[in-house]
Scaffold this active site. Structure first.
Site, PDB file in Angstrom:
ATOM      1  N   ALA A   6      -3.618  -4.598   9.438  1.00 47.56           N
ATOM      2  CA  ALA A   6      -5.011  -4.993   9.274  1.00 47.56           C
ATOM      3  C   ALA A   6      -5.620  -4.317   8.057  1.00 47.56           C
ATOM      4  O   ALA A   6      -6.317  -4.959   7.252  1.00 47.56           O
ATOM      5  CB  ALA A   6      -5.806  -4.640  10.533  1.00 47.56           C
ATOM      6  N   TYR A   7      -5.384  -3.025   7.912  1.00 51.64           N
ATOM      7  CA  TYR A   7      -5.914  -2.295   6.760  1.00 51.64           C
ATOM      8  C   TYR A   7      -5.334  -2.859   5.462  1.00 51.64           C
ATOM      9  O   TYR A   7      -6.072  -3.125   4.510  1.00 51.64           O
ATOM     10  CB  TYR A   7      -5.584  -0.808   6.895  1.00 51.64           C
ATOM     11  CG  TYR A   7      -6.157   0.044   5.795  1.00 51.64           C
ATOM     12  CD1 TYR A   7      -7.507   0.392   5.801  1.00 51.64           C
ATOM     13  CD2 TYR A   7      -5.367   0.485   4.743  1.00 51.64           C
ATOM     14  CE1 TYR A   7      -8.049   1.163   4.788  1.00 51.64           C
ATOM     15  CE2 TYR A   7      -5.898   1.255   3.726  1.00 51.64           C
ATOM     16  CZ  TYR A   7      -7.241   1.600   3.750  1.00 51.64           C
ATOM     17  OH  TYR A   7      -7.765   2.362   2.735  1.00 51.64           O
TER      18      TYR A   7
END
Length: 242
Positions: free
Chosen positions: A148-149
């Site tokens: 996600a990051y």
């Protein structure tokens, strides 16, 4: 280099790279507003003589209120450094919580869009501005167990290039930086295994110092950066391959 007479907004400036950038901008002569939702934002700003403004970068109404407060108390911003972001949890894609993925993208990518969108309007009208978004080397290379990051920061890079081209017909530069990891409170969101992995990938064999990031960022938002826009400035200590 002087930024006398300029008004700057720094999001996520209560700590970490954002706080170092706020200090650097202040020392260069700018008047700075810190847009942050952290409870210690006021304390950080009091120490630096800057304006603390409560802001949730995922909420359009909160951003509009923060911009109105900044314009009322300081003036219209000619500089934006968008530093607000979160790391989120570490897990393989096959085990990653979809709600956590959405939360990280909402803060890191949608927040970038909403803040840039709000501030860029006035810059275009006035014909001048400097925007610097803080992405990450993870957005270039992708870190395992941080899907996600990594995806959100890759999105910040693509978004910056798009807005940079849109604003190129006026004197508004829109760029981003891709730092390697810096030892800031964001580490508290990461596993030690992930921290060790990030360090192992940096050829300089150390983490980035927030003051080093601030030096580059302050130049990027100065009048001296009069031609480069839609660009990605590397701060990875030799890790990035492009």
């Amino acid at each position: 280099m002087t930024l006398d007479g300029q008004i700057a907004v720094v999001t996520g400036a209560a700590q970490g790279i954002g706080a170092a950038v706020m200090r650097g901008l202040t020392e260069a002569g700018a008047r700075v507003a810190s847009w942050d939702s952290a409870s210690h934002n006021a304390q950080t700003c009091e120490a630096l003589g800057t304006l603390a403004v409560a802001c949730d970068v995922t909420d359009e109404a909160s951003i509009a209120e923060a911009l109105a407060a900044t314009e009322r108390d300081l003036g219209a911003p000619s500089i934006l450094v968008h530093s607000a972001g979160i790391a989120g949890s570490n897990a393989p894609v096959t085990d990653y919580d979809p709600a956590e993925f959405r939360r990280i993208v909402d803060v890191n990518l949608t927040g970038t869009f909403l803040v840039n969108r709000a501030v860029a309007r006035g810059m275009r009208e006035r014909g001048y501005g400097r925007i610097l978004n803080i992405a990450s080397v993870a957005g270039k290379e992708g870190n395992p167990n941080a899907c996600a990051y990594s995806a959100s920061k890759a999105g910040v890079i693509g978004f910056t290039k798009s807005l940079g081209k849109e604003m190129a017909d006026v004197d508004v530069a829109v760029n981003c930086v891709t730092p390697a990891a810096a030892r800031t409170p964001i580490f508290e969101q990461m596993s030690q295994e992930h921290i060790d992995y990030m360090l192992s990938k940096i050829p300089r064999a150390r983490f980035l110092e927030v003051e080093e990031a601030a030096e580059m960022i302050v130049w990027c938002v100065s009048p001296a950066n009069s031609f480069t826009t839609g660009a990605v400035f590397d701060l990875s200590g030799g890790r990035a391959t492009y």
